[in-house]
Structure formats: structure tokens, C-alpha cells
Motif scaffolding. Sequence first.
Motif, mmCIF file in Angstrom:
data_model
loop_
_atom_site.group_PDB
_atom_site.id
_atom_site.type_symbol
_atom_site.label_atom_id
_atom_site.label_comp_id
_atom_site.label_asym_id
_atom_site.label_seq_id
_atom_site.Cartn_x
_atom_site.Cartn_y
_atom_site.Cartn_z
ATOM 1 N N LEU A 17 12.685 -36.565 28.525
ATOM 2 C CA LEU A 17 13.531 -37.668 28.096
ATOM 3 C C LEU A 17 12.712 -38.718 27.358
ATOM 4 N N ARG A 18 11.517 -38.983 27.850
ATOM 5 C CA ARG A 18 10.627 -39.952 27.209
ATOM 6 C C ARG A 18 10.279 -39.499 25.797
ATOM 7 N N ALA A 23 10.889 -40.013 19.967
ATOM 8 C CA ALA A 23 11.227 -39.386 18.686
ATOM 9 C C ALA A 23 12.357 -40.138 17.995
ATOM 10 N N ARG A 24 13.379 -40.527 18.763
ATOM 11 C CA ARG A 24 14.499 -41.278 18.178
ATOM 12 C C ARG A 24 14.055 -42.655 17.729
ATOM 13 N N SER A 25 13.193 -43.275 18.488
ATOM 14 C CA SER A 25 12.684 -44.586 18.118
ATOM 15 C C SER A 25 11.893 -44.509 16.821
ATOM 16 N N THR A 26 11.075 -43.489 16.678
ATOM 17 C CA THR A 26 10.307 -43.296 15.449
ATOM 18 C C THR A 26 11.241 -43.055 14.270
ATOM 19 N N ALA A 27 12.272 -42.252 14.486
ATOM 20 C CA ALA A 27 13.235 -41.986 13.418
ATOM 21 C C ALA A 27 13.961 -43.264 13.012
ATOM 22 N N LEU A 28 14.333 -44.096 13.991
ATOM 23 C CA LEU A 28 15.000 -45.358 13.678
ATOM 24 C C LEU A 28 14.082 -46.285 12.890
ATOM 25 N N ARG A 29 12.822 -46.329 13.260
ATOM 26 C CA ARG A 29 11.863 -47.168 12.520
ATOM 27 C C ARG A 29 11.737 -46.703 11.074
ATOM 28 N N GLU A 30 11.674 -45.385 10.870
ATOM 29 C CA GLU A 30 11.553 -44.849 9.514
ATOM 30 C C GLU A 30 12.787 -45.170 8.691
ATOM 31 N N VAL A 31 13.965 -45.036 9.282
ATOM 32 C CA VAL A 31 15.205 -45.353 8.574
ATOM 33 C C VAL A 31 15.254 -46.835 8.243
ATOM 34 N N ARG A 32 14.895 -47.669 9.191
ATOM 35 C CA ARG A 32 14.902 -49.113 8.962
ATOM 36 C C ARG A 32 13.910 -49.493 7.871
ATOM 37 N N VAL A 86 22.429 -42.357 28.156
ATOM 38 C CA VAL A 86 22.108 -43.719 28.574
ATOM 39 C C VAL A 86 20.905 -44.255 27.796
ATOM 40 N N ALA A 87 20.042 -43.373 27.309
ATOM 41 C CA ALA A 87 18.888 -43.819 26.532
ATOM 42 C C ALA A 87 19.332 -44.487 25.235
ATOM 43 N N GLN A 88 20.369 -43.957 24.593
ATOM 44 C CA GLN A 88 20.898 -44.572 23.372
ATOM 45 C C GLN A 88 21.439 -45.965 23.660
ATOM 46 N N VAL A 89 22.147 -46.099 24.756
ATOM 47 C CA VAL A 89 22.736 -47.384 25.121
ATOM 48 C C VAL A 89 21.635 -48.394 25.419
ATOM 49 N N MET A 90 20.646 -47.983 26.174
ATOM 50 C CA MET A 90 19.548 -48.893 26.514
ATOM 51 C C MET A 90 18.735 -49.262 25.277
ATOM 52 N N LEU A 91 18.530 -48.315 24.379
ATOM 53 C CA LEU A 91 17.806 -48.598 23.152
ATOM 54 C C LEU A 91 18.565 -49.616 22.301
ATOM 55 N N ALA A 92 19.882 -49.474 22.217
ATOM 56 C CA ALA A 92 20.697 -50.427 21.463
ATOM 57 C C ALA A 92 20.642 -51.810 22.101
ATOM 58 N N ARG A 93 20.677 -51.864 23.431
ATOM 59 C CA ARG A 93 20.606 -53.157 24.120
ATOM 60 C C ARG A 93 19.245 -53.822 23.916
ATOM 61 N N GLN A 94 18.173 -53.034 23.985
ATOM 62 C CA GLN A 94 16.838 -53.584 23.775
ATOM 63 C C GLN A 94 16.672 -54.081 22.341
ATOM 64 N N GLU A 95 17.194 -53.319 21.392
ATOM 65 C CA GLU A 95 17.107 -53.726 19.990
ATOM 66 C C GLU A 95 17.857 -55.039 19.762
ATOM 67 N N ALA A 96 19.030 -55.173 20.375
ATOM 68 C CA ALA A 96 19.791 -56.416 20.250
ATOM 69 C C ALA A 96 19.047 -57.578 20.898
ATOM 70 N N GLY A 97 18.428 -57.335 22.027
ATOM 71 C CA GLY A 97 17.666 -58.385 22.702
ATOM 72 C C GLY A 97 16.470 -58.842 21.887
ATOM 73 N N VAL A 98 15.766 -57.892 21.293
ATOM 74 C CA VAL A 98 14.605 -58.233 20.467
ATOM 75 C C VAL A 98 15.048 -58.985 19.213
ATOM 76 N N ALA A 99 16.135 -58.542 18.609
ATOM 77 C CA ALA A 99 16.640 -59.228 17.415
ATOM 78 C C ALA A 99 17.048 -60.658 17.735
ATOM 79 N N PHE A 100 17.705 -60.857 18.861
ATOM 80 C CA PHE A 100 18.113 -62.204 19.244
ATOM 81 C C PHE A 100 16.895 -63.072 19.538
ATOM 82 N N GLU A 101 15.933 -62.513 20.234
ATOM 83 C CA GLU A 101 14.721 -63.272 20.568
ATOM 84 C C GLU A 101 13.957 -63.666 19.303
#
Length: 122
Positions: A17-18, A23-32, A86-101
Amino acid sequence: MSEVGRIGFGVADVMALRSQVLARSTALREVRAASETGGSVAAGAAQPPGAGFADTLHKALKQVSAVQAHSSQMQVAYERGQVTDVAQVMLARQEAGVAFEATLQVRNKLLNAYQDIMRMGG
């Protein structure tokens, strides 16, 4: 001994799972990074130099709002059972938290700069 086998199996599942999350986090960074590079070149060519601070700030706030809305949608979809990862949901929540911070830190820096400028005038 069977408990040790279960723990080993659980660790393997967690490690798998880790690796998926990484891998998804890396893909999101590349897309961003690709979208930011493409978006900044087009925006820089369309606007005259120095005229885009308010627009840039407005776009950044819209992006933060969009990230938070996506996080909320993911959470609601998870609660309804439409999203099971649940990893997708947590990743979205963390991304929103970092963006707000980050937005909060930028606001604080702008407020401090404004206060410094106001002190200089007097």
C-alpha cells in the motif's frame, strides 16, 4: 507461530500500500509540474510584466479552493461507499491541508509586508 505469519502478511500488505501511495504521489507531482509549466508560460506571455500580481493571487486562491472542494467531494464519496481507496481520500485531505497552510503563510507574509510599509510612511 500463526500470529507471526499474520503480522508478516500484514506488513507486506502495508508495504505494498505504501508503494502504491508513493507511486500515485509521484504521478500527481509530475502532472502538477507539467500543468504549472504549461500554465505559467501561457499566462506570462498574455500579461504585461508587473500587471499580474492580483491575478496571480486570485488564481492561487481559486486553486486552493478547488483542492479543498475536491477533498470534500472525495470524503463524501468515501462516506457513501463510492470510493473505497482510503489512501486517495487521505491524500486529498493532506493536499488540501497543505494548500490551506501555504495560503495562510502567504497571507501572513503579505500582512507583515503591508505593516512594514505602513510603518515606513509615518
